[in-house]
Write a protein that holds these residues in place. Sequence first.
Motif, short mmCIF file in Angstrom:
data_model
loop_
_atom_site.label_atom_id
_atom_site.label_comp_id
_atom_site.label_asym_id
_atom_site.label_seq_id
_atom_site.Cartn_x
_atom_site.Cartn_y
_atom_site.Cartn_z
N HIS A 76 -33.38 -52.57 -94.39
CA HIS A 76 -32.05 -51.98 -94.41
C HIS A 76 -31.14 -52.42 -93.27
CE1 HIS A 76 -33.43 -49.43 -97.62
NE2 HIS A 76 -34.43 -49.03 -96.86
N PHE A 77 -31.70 -52.98 -92.19
CA PHE A 77 -30.88 -53.30 -91.02
C PHE A 77 -31.52 -54.43 -90.23
CE2 PHE A 77 -29.16 -52.66 -86.75
CZ PHE A 77 -27.80 -52.53 -87.04
N ILE A 78 -30.71 -55.43 -89.87
CA ILE A 78 -31.17 -56.55 -89.05
C ILE A 78 -30.27 -56.63 -87.83
CG2 ILE A 78 -31.51 -59.06 -88.93
CD1 ILE A 78 -31.79 -58.96 -92.05
N SER A 79 -30.86 -56.75 -86.66
CA SER A 79 -30.11 -56.87 -85.41
C SER A 79 -30.57 -58.15 -84.70
CB SER A 79 -30.38 -55.65 -84.52
OG SER A 79 -29.75 -55.80 -83.28
N ALA A 80 -29.58 -58.94 -84.26
CA ALA A 80 -29.90 -60.21 -83.60
C ALA A 80 -28.82 -60.53 -82.57
CB ALA A 80 -30.00 -61.33 -84.63
N LYS A 81 -29.06 -61.56 -81.81
CA LYS A 81 -28.06 -62.09 -80.88
C LYS A 81 -27.94 -63.58 -81.13
CE LYS A 81 -28.39 -58.77 -77.11
NZ LYS A 81 -27.07 -58.20 -77.06
N TYR A 91 -23.29 -63.17 -78.52
CA TYR A 91 -22.70 -62.37 -79.59
C TYR A 91 -23.76 -61.44 -80.17
CZ TYR A 91 -19.12 -65.94 -79.32
OH TYR A 91 -18.14 -66.80 -78.87
N ASP A 92 -23.37 -60.21 -80.41
CA ASP A 92 -24.24 -59.24 -81.07
C ASP A 92 -24.01 -59.32 -82.57
OD1 ASP A 92 -25.25 -58.17 -78.64
OD2 ASP A 92 -23.41 -56.99 -78.43
N ILE A 93 -25.09 -59.44 -83.33
CA ILE A 93 -25.01 -59.62 -84.79
C ILE A 93 -25.81 -58.51 -85.47
CG2 ILE A 93 -25.66 -61.12 -86.71
CD1 ILE A 93 -25.31 -63.48 -84.76
N ASN A 94 -25.20 -57.90 -86.48
CA ASN A 94 -25.88 -56.87 -87.26
C ASN A 94 -25.61 -57.09 -88.74
OD1 ASN A 94 -26.91 -55.08 -85.11
ND2 ASN A 94 -24.74 -54.90 -84.62
N PHE A 95 -26.64 -56.87 -89.53
CA PHE A 95 -26.52 -56.87 -90.98
C PHE A 95 -27.06 -55.53 -91.50
CE2 PHE A 95 -27.09 -61.42 -90.02
CZ PHE A 95 -26.04 -61.98 -90.71
N SER A 109 -23.33 -55.70 -95.25
CA SER A 109 -22.22 -55.62 -94.30
C SER A 109 -22.67 -56.35 -93.05
CB SER A 109 -21.89 -54.17 -93.96
OG SER A 109 -21.44 -53.49 -95.08
N GLY A 110 -21.96 -57.41 -92.69
CA GLY A 110 -22.29 -58.18 -91.50
C GLY A 110 -21.25 -57.97 -90.42
N MET A 111 -21.70 -57.91 -89.16
CA MET A 111 -20.79 -57.72 -88.04
C MET A 111 -21.25 -58.59 -86.88
SD MET A 111 -18.19 -55.73 -87.25
CE MET A 111 -17.27 -55.18 -85.84
N SER A 112 -20.31 -59.32 -86.30
CA SER A 112 -20.58 -60.11 -85.10
C SER A 112 -19.50 -59.77 -84.08
CB SER A 112 -20.54 -61.62 -85.41
OG SER A 112 -20.71 -62.37 -84.23
N ILE A 113 -19.94 -59.46 -82.85
CA ILE A 113 -19.02 -59.07 -81.78
C ILE A 113 -19.37 -59.84 -80.53
CG2 ILE A 113 -18.17 -57.17 -80.35
CD1 ILE A 113 -19.07 -55.25 -82.55
N CYS A 128 -18.48 -67.59 -88.07
CA CYS A 128 -19.50 -68.64 -88.25
C CYS A 128 -20.89 -68.15 -87.85
CB CYS A 128 -19.12 -69.89 -87.46
SG CYS A 128 -17.65 -70.71 -88.09
N ASN A 129 -21.00 -67.27 -86.85
CA ASN A 129 -22.30 -66.69 -86.49
C ASN A 129 -22.96 -66.05 -87.70
OD1 ASN A 129 -22.00 -67.33 -83.77
ND2 ASN A 129 -21.21 -65.32 -83.22
N LEU A 130 -22.16 -65.37 -88.51
CA LEU A 130 -22.67 -64.69 -89.70
C LEU A 130 -22.83 -65.66 -90.88
CD1 LEU A 130 -20.28 -61.62 -89.44
CD2 LEU A 130 -22.74 -61.62 -88.92
N TYR A 131 -21.75 -66.39 -91.17
CA TYR A 131 -21.74 -67.27 -92.34
C TYR A 131 -22.82 -68.35 -92.25
CZ TYR A 131 -20.43 -70.61 -95.86
OH TYR A 131 -20.48 -71.48 -96.93
N ASN A 132 -23.03 -68.92 -91.08
CA ASN A 132 -24.04 -69.97 -90.94
C ASN A 132 -25.42 -69.46 -91.35
OD1 ASN A 132 -22.25 -71.96 -90.13
ND2 ASN A 132 -22.59 -71.61 -87.96
N LEU A 133 -25.74 -68.20 -91.02
CA LEU A 133 -27.03 -67.64 -91.42
C LEU A 133 -27.10 -67.44 -92.94
CD1 LEU A 133 -27.59 -65.04 -88.57
CD2 LEU A 133 -28.91 -67.13 -88.98
#
Length: 165
Positions: A76-81, A91-95, A109-113, A128-133
């Motif tokens: 349900h949730f992925i957290s990465a940098k 960048y903090d990345i969450n899906f 829902s993807g978020m990069s900050i 791009c942090n999100l889309y590339n994945l």
Amino acid sequence: MHSVYWIIAVLLAVGSSEICYAGPLHAQCKVEWYFGIPCQAVYESLVSQIKKWETMASCTMGGEKCLYKLHSASVHFISAKHTTPFKKNVYDINFRLVSFHFYTCCHVSGMSISETWYAIKDHGTNYCNLYNLIEGSGLTESRGYKEVTSDFLCTQRSSANCTVY
């Protein structure tokens, strides 16, 4: 004197409305994706891709498809940098993954900050942090793929060049 207050109020209202239409005041990106495949498959693809791009090796040909680090993951949730290879920006990345249509489809829902507090413009890096994945994992080719975002939700999305960032 009363007209001076009126003019100031109008200028403040116009100025604040311009800020509202300008998008985020900090470099960030929010994207919604829809897939016609179960969230378990989306989860496995994203986690696998993050792990595949952990080292600098995948950036030897250029671009920034490297230095991702998985922090936590569940269906349900992925957290990465993500750390950019040259400037070392982080960048903090969450899906967030939510099943629908009786668990046959997945809404992500993807978020990069940017962790850089003063970053306002980012040339689309957060996008791009999100889309590339998503692309690297092959999810852009999956059944029912749909992406929803805008420059308002995603800093400089329309000018993003994900072969560079």
